[in-house]
Design a protein around this motif. Structure first.
Motif, PDB file in Angstrom:
ATOM      1  N   LYS A 222      44.456  56.918  39.732  1.00  0.00           N
ATOM      2  CA  LYS A 222      45.767  56.491  39.235  1.00  0.00           C
ATOM      3  C   LYS A 222      46.738  57.665  39.171  1.00  0.00           C
ATOM      4  CE  LYS A 222      48.078  54.341  35.266  1.00  0.00           C
ATOM      5  NZ  LYS A 222      48.888  53.407  36.054  1.00  0.00           N
ATOM      6  N   ASP A 241      39.624  56.983  49.339  1.00  0.00           N
ATOM      7  CA  ASP A 241      39.135  56.097  48.281  1.00  0.00           C
ATOM      8  C   ASP A 241      37.750  55.534  48.608  1.00  0.00           C
ATOM      9  OD1 ASP A 241      41.387  56.478  46.748  1.00  0.00           O
ATOM     10  OD2 ASP A 241      42.412  54.691  47.498  1.00  0.00           O
ATOM     11  N   ARG A 293      37.652  46.791  48.309  1.00  0.00           N
ATOM     12  CA  ARG A 293      39.114  46.806  48.364  1.00  0.00           C
ATOM     13  C   ARG A 293      39.632  48.095  48.984  1.00  0.00           C
ATOM     14  NH1 ARG A 293      40.881  43.903  42.618  1.00  0.00           N
ATOM     15  NH2 ARG A 293      40.274  41.799  43.244  1.00  0.00           N
ATOM     16  N   PRO A 297      42.278  46.743  52.303  1.00  0.00           N
ATOM     17  CA  PRO A 297      43.356  46.497  51.343  1.00  0.00           C
ATOM     18  C   PRO A 297      43.780  45.035  51.270  1.00  0.00           C
ATOM     19  CG  PRO A 297      43.811  48.453  52.652  1.00  0.00           C
ATOM     20  CD  PRO A 297      42.628  47.790  53.274  1.00  0.00           C
ATOM     21  N   GLY A 300      43.027  42.843  48.195  1.00  0.00           N
ATOM     22  CA  GLY A 300      43.795  42.928  46.958  1.00  0.00           C
ATOM     23  C   GLY A 300      43.995  44.374  46.532  1.00  0.00           C
ATOM     24  N   LYS A 301      44.732  44.564  45.433  1.00  0.00           N
ATOM     25  CA  LYS A 301      44.985  45.899  44.914  1.00  0.00           C
ATOM     26  C   LYS A 301      43.685  46.579  44.508  1.00  0.00           C
ATOM     27  CE  LYS A 301      49.647  44.985  43.150  1.00  0.00           C
ATOM     28  NZ  LYS A 301      50.515  44.980  41.938  1.00  0.00           N
ATOM     29  N   LEU A 302      43.710  47.901  44.531  1.00  0.00           N
ATOM     30  CA  LEU A 302      42.505  48.668  44.227  1.00  0.00           C
ATOM     31  C   LEU A 302      42.037  48.443  42.786  1.00  0.00           C
ATOM     32  CD1 LEU A 302      40.839  50.588  45.955  1.00  0.00           C
ATOM     33  CD2 LEU A 302      42.042  52.500  44.898  1.00  0.00           C
ATOM     34  N   ARG A 303      42.979  48.392  41.850  1.00  0.00           N
ATOM     35  CA  ARG A 303      42.681  48.163  40.420  1.00  0.00           C
ATOM     36  C   ARG A 303      41.637  49.144  39.896  1.00  0.00           C
ATOM     37  NH1 ARG A 303      45.325  43.683  39.000  1.00  0.00           N
ATOM     38  NH2 ARG A 303      45.752  42.082  40.558  1.00  0.00           N
ATOM     39  N   SER A 306      40.926  49.181  36.062  1.00  0.00           N
ATOM     40  CA  SER A 306      40.045  48.157  35.492  1.00  0.00           C
ATOM     41  C   SER A 306      38.612  48.667  35.434  1.00  0.00           C
ATOM     42  CB  SER A 306      40.126  46.865  36.308  1.00  0.00           C
ATOM     43  OG  SER A 306      39.617  47.061  37.618  1.00  0.00           O
TER      44      SER A 306
END
Length: 330
Positions: A222, A241, A293, A297, A300-303, A306
């Motif tokens: 982040k 990532d 993810r 991509p 969805g978003k990497l998140r 969470s």
């Protein structure tokens, strides 16, 4: 005709800013103002100790003490250990802020720390951190036992010297080895009860050691721009990532293995075994989802955050499972 609000001839109107400054100075001179100012200063020093980090460290201490005692330790011993441990962690965190004040100014996440803003001088921060360290080690030596005090000294050195001064700015594996400092509370908690370090404590050390990368790297994802700007080579800054997620999965598998080895080593019941397995699988699924993810991509978003928050939930619930299991019949 002259307005009633205009200054009289031969006089100069006081600027509004001067008036406000005078009002604030007058307010600060009152007893209530002095109290407010003292509270603000205390709050700045408390901020340097990173209270939220301390809370997470203490979450693992009490369950370890319960496991070592095979029941409730004395309240006095628990309080003495927690106070000493919290003070030691505060010392390490303050010294970390003192050493990292240059990069803290660059990072959005840390630029408001009092050592970065100049609200607390480097000398004052260094003195505060050293005093907390001496107090914590002395406290633990006399009110708990020398073994716990020496382990605490090791934890402070690992975090301040090993992580902050040596590893953090030099290697992407900084949090892996430097994170060992965050594992020390379980050894300290166990030694507080027994005066030694047993295999169950070593396995709990392993749980937290392998938990640390998948806990911290999502946060680094982040704030990767912050770390990059500050020249800190966190793994998410220097690697894709997908690589980060794969390593998180590897560490998570090792973490689960340590949590399950605790069953034979500490004589845990099937209840703990089931809970530890379920929690481990749940967290592993989140890490695998993060990898999927990262690879695609379109999923969805990497998140990543969470996963960060889930890691805190995992460690908290596992600690609760350790505590509760001690009181269950075999």
């Amino acid at each position: 005709m002259r307005s009633e609000s205009a200054p009289a001839a031969g006089t100069t109107a006081a600027p509004a800013s001067d008036a406000r400054t005078g009002t604030l100075a007058a307010a600060a001179a009152t007893p209530a103002g002095r109290v407010a100012r003292a509270r603000a200063v205390v709050a700045r020093y408390v901020t340097l100790t990173k209270p939220r980090v301390i809370e997470l460290l203490l979450v693992t201490t009490i369950p370890t003490m319960i496991l070592a005692q095979e029941g409730w330790p004395s309240l006095g011993l628990v309080l003495a250990t927690l106070v000493g441990g919290a003070t030691a962690a505060g010392s390490a965190n303050v010294l970390n802020c003192y050493i990292d004040r240059d990069i803290d100014r660059v990072m959005n996440r840390t630029r408001r720390r009092p050592t970065a803003t100049g609200e607390i001088s480097p000398r004052a921060a260094l003195t505060f951190g050293l005093v907390l360290g001496v107090v914590s080690l002395t406290w633990l030596w006399f009110l708990v036992n020398p073994v716990s005090s020496m382990l605490t000294a090791g934890a402070i050195l690992i975090y301040v010297v090993g992580y902050t001064m040596i590893l953090k700015r030099r290697t992407p594996q900084n949090i892996v080895w430097g994170g060992a400092a965050g594992c020390m509370p379980v050894l300290i908690g166990w030694s507080a009860v027994t005066g030694t370090v047993g295999w169950p404590a070593v396995l709990l050390f392993g749980v937290i050691f392998f938990w640390t990368p998948p806990h911290y790297w999502p946060l680094s994802m982040k704030f990767r721009r912050d770390y990059a700007a500050a020249g800190v080579p966190m793994l998410p800054v220097v690697a894709q990532d997908t690589k980060v997620a794969r390593e998180m999965i590897g560490y998570t598998l090792a973490m689960i293995a340590c949590s399950l080895l605790l069953v034979p080593a500490a004589g845990m019941t099937w209840v703990y075994a089931v809970l530890a397995t379920a929690l481990g699988v749940w967290f592993l699924v989140l890490c695998v989802r993060l990898l999927r993810r990262a690879e695609d991509p379109a999923r969805g978003k990497l998140r990543a955050m969470s996963v960060f928050h889930a890691s805190i939930t995992y460690l908290t619930l596992l600690s609760v499972a350790v505590s509760v299991d001690v009181f269950l019949p075999l």
